[in-house]
Design a protein around this motif. Structure first.
Motif, short mmCIF file in Angstrom:
data_model
loop_
_atom_site.label_atom_id
_atom_site.label_comp_id
_atom_site.label_asym_id
_atom_site.label_seq_id
_atom_site.Cartn_x
_atom_site.Cartn_y
_atom_site.Cartn_z
N ARG A 94 0.84 -1.21 0.00
CA ARG A 94 0.00 0.00 0.00
C ARG A 94 0.87 1.25 0.00
O ARG A 94 0.52 2.24 -0.63
CB ARG A 94 -0.92 0.00 1.22
N VAL A 95 1.99 1.20 0.74
CA VAL A 95 2.89 2.36 0.73
C VAL A 95 3.40 2.60 -0.69
O VAL A 95 3.43 3.73 -1.18
CB VAL A 95 4.08 2.15 1.70
N ALA A 96 3.78 1.51 -1.35
CA ALA A 96 4.29 1.65 -2.72
C ALA A 96 3.24 2.26 -3.63
O ALA A 96 3.53 3.13 -4.45
CB ALA A 96 4.73 0.28 -3.24
N LEU A 97 1.99 1.83 -3.47
CA LEU A 97 0.91 2.41 -4.28
C LEU A 97 0.70 3.88 -3.96
O LEU A 97 0.57 4.71 -4.86
CB LEU A 97 -0.39 1.65 -4.00
N ALA A 98 0.69 4.20 -2.66
CA ALA A 98 0.47 5.58 -2.25
C ALA A 98 1.58 6.46 -2.82
O ALA A 98 1.34 7.55 -3.34
CB ALA A 98 0.43 5.67 -0.73
N ARG A 99 2.83 5.96 -2.73
CA ARG A 99 3.97 6.74 -3.18
C ARG A 99 3.90 6.97 -4.69
O ARG A 99 4.28 8.02 -5.20
CB ARG A 99 5.26 5.99 -2.83
N ALA A 100 3.40 5.96 -5.41
CA ALA A 100 3.36 6.06 -6.86
C ALA A 100 2.20 6.92 -7.34
O ALA A 100 2.22 7.42 -8.46
CB ALA A 100 3.29 4.68 -7.49
N LEU A 101 1.16 7.08 -6.48
CA LEU A 101 -0.02 7.83 -6.93
C LEU A 101 -0.08 9.24 -6.39
O LEU A 101 -0.81 10.08 -6.92
CB LEU A 101 -1.29 7.07 -6.50
N VAL A 102 0.70 9.55 -5.34
CA VAL A 102 0.52 10.80 -4.62
C VAL A 102 0.83 12.00 -5.51
O VAL A 102 0.29 13.09 -5.29
CB VAL A 102 1.37 10.81 -3.34
N PHE A 103 1.68 11.83 -6.50
CA PHE A 103 2.00 12.99 -7.34
C PHE A 103 1.13 13.04 -8.59
O PHE A 103 1.44 13.76 -9.53
CB PHE A 103 3.49 13.03 -7.68
N ARG A 104 0.01 12.33 -8.53
CA ARG A 104 -0.98 12.38 -9.60
C ARG A 104 -0.38 12.06 -10.96
O ARG A 104 -0.49 12.87 -11.90
CB ARG A 104 -1.66 13.75 -9.67
N PRO A 105 0.27 10.94 -11.13
CA PRO A 105 0.81 10.61 -12.45
C PRO A 105 -0.33 10.30 -13.40
O PRO A 105 -1.42 9.91 -12.96
CB PRO A 105 1.65 9.36 -12.18
N ARG A 106 -0.09 10.50 -14.68
CA ARG A 106 -1.13 10.17 -15.65
C ARG A 106 -1.19 8.67 -15.87
O ARG A 106 -2.19 8.12 -16.28
CB ARG A 106 -0.83 10.86 -16.98
N VAL A 107 -0.05 8.03 -15.63
CA VAL A 107 0.03 6.59 -15.87
C VAL A 107 0.65 5.94 -14.64
O VAL A 107 1.60 6.47 -14.08
CB VAL A 107 0.92 6.29 -17.11
N LEU A 108 0.10 4.82 -14.23
CA LEU A 108 0.73 4.04 -13.17
C LEU A 108 1.14 2.69 -13.75
O LEU A 108 0.32 1.97 -14.30
CB LEU A 108 -0.22 3.83 -11.99
N LEU A 109 2.43 2.39 -13.64
CA LEU A 109 2.95 1.13 -14.15
C LEU A 109 3.18 0.21 -12.97
O LEU A 109 3.82 0.59 -11.98
CB LEU A 109 4.27 1.36 -14.90
N LEU A 110 2.67 -1.00 -13.05
CA LEU A 110 2.79 -1.93 -11.92
C LEU A 110 3.43 -3.23 -12.39
O LEU A 110 2.91 -3.89 -13.29
CB LEU A 110 1.41 -2.22 -11.31
#
Lengths: 266, 290, 377
Positions: free
Chosen positions: C161-177
């Protein structure tokens, strides 16, 4: 390690080898308490006069202080250069990686006497171009020591970096960090122990350096090893025994302390 | 409760951050420093070797033909070969106990290896002087016990040089051997013992061959290190048993023959490069480092 | 543009996207490592706000493709466009894509909130705003109470969840998982799947998700892109790829399927008929190279009866070899008269008398529930 254990013969031979390695260090201990002014074993009466010499003599003080200063400055510069280099190599992974590493390792691989001749040449040239940092000066010794110890610092930092999960660098980079931000906030904090180890290694090597120092100093910049050397060359001065005992005791304390710390943590 | 995610907006990361450029800046500092303080001066030394005292290859001719230089080179090679042999044997024994012994043995072996490693080469050479010189510990004891009537001359000759150098180089010889022994699959040894091979036979016919790469790597490293060795021979050889490094020192500071010193330096670099090339051909160096 | 191997289902999927400029367009992406081709001509459009899964076995090239999207790996050939702008050579730090790594790649020396604040910190956001955003985000993933902890003190699911939060907090247009759930146990994985779906819905972010787990891909995605041996095998909605696989690899990779080799195919009235072991079998019509093909039917689409069902178009005689009880379902292994094995998946409790080993039965299925697949090249 399984249960494969050395047999009695191997143990006996290893004990002899171990004694051989410890012998000279044990031998200087009684010698340092000799009451004589020349190299002669004490006979009955022990004396602290040689320790007093180290404690009181201004020449020894100056040399110790010079070696401390050279060590602090040279190891800091060497650690900085080694860290920048290793970090850059780790980030960029250039095609010439092996060649570049080989190049910065040269002072470690080249026979010390050859390095000494090279630095003697450099320092003689600097003595004409920039006398303040050339032959027989503080900065001359610092520059030469940085050259000699930096490969060791590079090895230590590279080993530390190899333990780091590359993905944390990728994560930082993917989130938009610059190379400086990623280095300062993510990578360096994670190799802190390696940096300290590299610095200590560089300091010890500079502190002990003699082969090159002999070539590039003469009467002004007399480091502690050089003073010991002078005390050994002509009429052997038992004060060398006293300073050796002090150095051996410090080393022994650090090494034993580390082993003890490690073994009790298990 | 989940907060809405599409409310806030964060700007893009600043552009043009230049990881590649930054990376090369980091890389470049050290090689540039070494170019200035090491590579260019080396070229200067090489230049000395063909210009001093007069232009030409005269100094190399001297290296190739002068009997005085030859005797120094031969003594150096002889002493280094002997030192390598002895240092590797001692290192092998100690490493064997260090890696495969029980815990107290391991700790003792480690102390014997690590403590000398960290102690200054000067202190160690001085220690041997104290042990070996005419009125030193060894001669005093031997005479007190009646083993010797006359003191043995153990310093200011090859004996002292060899002892001092072996002592200095054993810790360096340990590390390549240790890395190979550590990676050894001890089950093979157990299997050999299990099939009825004796302790000695297992050691000679299984263990030693399996650790051969370590022995070889260790020998090359020790030999290379010993070639350019200066302090111990100078102190324990006492100006009588001169090796090549001390000879170079004498050429510069006493004979003022910089050209010959430079030619000898270049020759040594060539020899060491050839040896290291051979080592890299035969084993992978990375394996020996860790 | 798209290569022509894609069939009708892909065309439909493409129709859902804005026809003008695609959000992300990969064209002819290749990656060579020496002689081996890790990726071979990948062309794929990604729509804004969709949940796209890259699915394939290990070594299929899906992770390499994700790394090319992220910018950490550069393509040997081909191009990548974002809203018409060429970003093929844009470095990862300039792409503004969030990324969740396998193993999470959290910064071990930082607290949870410092980890999440990192992308905001590198953007020079001032501390107060940063705190608000970080705490909103942590609340969103249910970690508000753990903000000050070290990441090493968290469980695997919490680290995720931390990894997800960190990857989404800056509002990226794309999230790669990159296989983010592979380290979690089954229950936690299912829980995280639900959270991922809801995060994606709420955030309007395009998710590109790599996995080798078929069920995960079917549960999560708007669309699935199936990779094998460096090639894109099929792109489509979960229903598309499951119900209408275009080739044998896709059919077999997405779960069990029975393949009956049929020969002498002929078409009539929108259907095709071919012979399997002397029995005529019927499937929906499809453009195929003439000659032999496979008729494929999923185990759950088979029915079992004691006698040949009245009016059945496709029916085969078989005997039950083995019955495996699996809770809600029963798995059967059957054999046709000539010995071809057939798998059948029935709801538990149905036709109890028939599923005992040795009993002779009739297998039947609707022609619409099966399809023809080309013979392997």
């Amino acid at each position: 390690m399984g249960t494969y254990r050395p047999g009695p013969v191997a143990i006996l031979l290893a004990v002899l080898a171990g004694l051989f390695l410890l012998a000279p260090m044990l031998a200087v201990i009684p010698m340092s308490f000799t009451p004589f002014r020349y190299l002669k074993m004490p006979e009955g009466e022990l004396s602290l006069r040689h320790y007093r010499t180290i404690w009181e003599n201004a020449d020894w003080h100056a040399s110790i202080w010079l070696s401390v200063r050279v060590g602090l400055v040279a190891s800091s510069i060497a650690t900085f250069l080694a860290t920048a280099f290793s970090l850059g190599m780790w980030y960029v992974q250039p095609r010439l990686k092996a060649l570049l590493i080989g190049f910065v390792m040269l002072p470690m691989i080249v026979p010390p006497v050859v390095s000494a001749v090279i630095l003697y040449f450099f320092m003689s040239w600097l003595a004409k171009a920039a006398p303040a940092i050339g032959y027989d000066t503080f900065w001359g010794v610092v520059i030469s020591h940085v050259v000699m110890v930096v490969p060791f610092a590079v090895v230590v930092v590279m080993v530390a970096l190899s333990q780091i999960d590359r993905r944390i660098e990728m994560a930082a980079r993917g989130m938009g960090a610059s190379i400086w931000q990623a280095s300062a906030w993510v990578i360096l904090p994670n190799i802190g122990f390696g940096l300290v180890a590299a610095w200590v290694m560089a300091f010890v090597l500079s502190w002990e350096e003699i082969a090159v120092t002999l070539f590039i100093t003469s009467i002004n910049a007399i480091t502690l090893p050089r003073r010991i050397w002078m005390g050994l060359r002509d009429n052997v001065d038992p004060a060398v025994a006293a300073i050796s005992v002090i150095l051996i005791v410090i080393t022994l304390a650090v090494v034993l302390g580390r082993i003890l710390w490690r073994e009790t943590r298990k | 409760m989940p907060a809405p995610l599409n409310a806030a907006t964060v700007g893009p990361a600043p552009r043009a951050r230049g990881w590649r450029t930054g990376g090369w800046v980091l890389i470049a500092l050290l090689p540039l420093f070494l170019c200035a303080a090491y590579l260019v001066p080396f070229l200067g030394v090489a230049n000395w070797s063909i210009t001093l005292p007069e232009p030409g290859l005269g100094q190399y001719a001297r290296v190739a033909t002068d009997p005085g230089v030859h005797s120094v080179i031969w003594r150096t090679l002889r002493i280094c070969a002997l030192v390598t042999l002895l240092a590797v044997i001692l290192a092998y024994l100690l490493t064997y106990v260090w890696i495969h012994g029980n815990r107290p043995m391991r700790i003792l072996a480690e102390i014997c290896i690590i403590v000398p490693f960290w102690i200054s080469v000067l202190s160690r050479a001085f220690g041997w002087l104290v042990v070996l010189y005419n009125r030193g510990i060894l001669n005093t004891w031997a005479q007190d016990l009646g083993i010797l009537s006359e003191p043995l001359t153990l310093v200011r000759n090859d004996v002292g040089v060899v002892i001092g150098m072996v002592h200095f180089l054993v810790p360096f010889a340990v590390f390549p051997i240790a890395s190979v022994m550590r990676g050894l699959d001890t089950r093979v040894l157990m299997a050999a013992r299990g099939m009825g091979a004796g302790r000695l036979r297992t050691f000679w016919e299984v263990f030693v061959p399996m650790t051969m790469p370590g022995i070889f790597g260790s020998a090359v490293i020790v030999f290379v290190f010993s070639l350019g060795f200066f302090v111990t021979p100078a102190l324990l050889g006492g100006g009588r048993s001169i090796m090549i490094a001390e000879y170079v020192y004498v050429q510069i500071f006493q004979a003022s023959n910089w050209g010959l010193a430079a030619a000898l330096s270049v020759t040594m670099i060539v020899i060491v490069s050839l040896l290291l090339l051979a080592l890299m051909r035969l084993t992978r160096v990375e394996k020996l480092v860790r | 543009m798209h290569d022509d191997t894609s069939g009708g289902s892909d065309a439909r999927a493409r129709g859902m996207m804005a026809e003008a400029t695609p959000f992300l367009r990969a064209s002819g992406i290749e990656k060579h490592y020496g002689q081996t081709r890790a990726l071979d001509g990948i062309s794929l459009d990604i729509a804004n706000g969709e949940f796209l899964t890259l699915l394939g076995p290990s070594g299929s090239g899906k992770t390499t493709f994700l790394m090319i999207l992220s910018g950490f790996v550069s393509a040997s050939a081909g191009s990548l466009h974002e809203l018409g702008t060429d970003i093929t050579r844009r470095p990862p730090e300039a792409r503004d894509y969030g990324m969740v790594f396998q193993g999470y790649a959290l910064f071990p020396h930082m607290s949870v909130e410092d980890n999440v604040a990192f992308p905001l910190r590198v953007r020079g956001m001032e501390r107060g705003t940063r705190r608000t955003l970080v705490h909103d985000m942590l609340a969103r993933v249910g970690l508000a109470a753990h903000a000050r902890k070290k990441v090493s003190q968290l469980s695997g699911g919490q680290q995720q969840r931390v990894a997800l939060a960190r990857a989404l907090v800056f509002r990226p247009r794309v999230l790669l998982l990159d296989e983010p759930l592979s380290a979690l146990d089954k229950n936690l994985r299912e829980q995280m799947q639900a959270e991922l779906r809801s995060l994606q819905r709420d955030s309007d972010t395009t998710f590109v998700f790599v996995t080798h787990d078929q069920a995960e891909a079917l549960h999560l995605s708007n669309r699935i892109a199936i990779f094998d041996q460096g090639r894109l095998q099929q792109v489509g909605s979960p229903e598309d790829v499951y119900e209408r696989p275009e080739n044998r690899f896709v059919a077999e990779f997405l779960g069990q399927i029975n393949l009956f080799p049929v020969s002498g195919l002929r078409a009539e009235a929108g259907r095709m008929t071919g012979a399997f072991e002397g029995t005529a079998l019927v499937a929906p019509e499809r453009a195929l190279a003439p000659g032999a093909a496979h008729l494929a039917v999923r185990p759950e689409n088979l029915r079992i009866t004691a006698a040949r069902p009245e009016g059945a178009v496709n029916a085969l005689q078989a005997s039950v070899e083995e019955a495996v009880y699996g809770g809600a379902r029963i798995n059967l292994v059957l054999r046709t008269a000539s010995g071809t094995p057939v798998l059948c998946d029935l709801p538990a409790g149905s036709d109890a008398g028939l599923v005992t080993p040795g009993s002779p039965v009739w297998l039947s299925w609707e022609p619409e529930k099966c399809l023809l697949l080309p013979q392997d090249a």
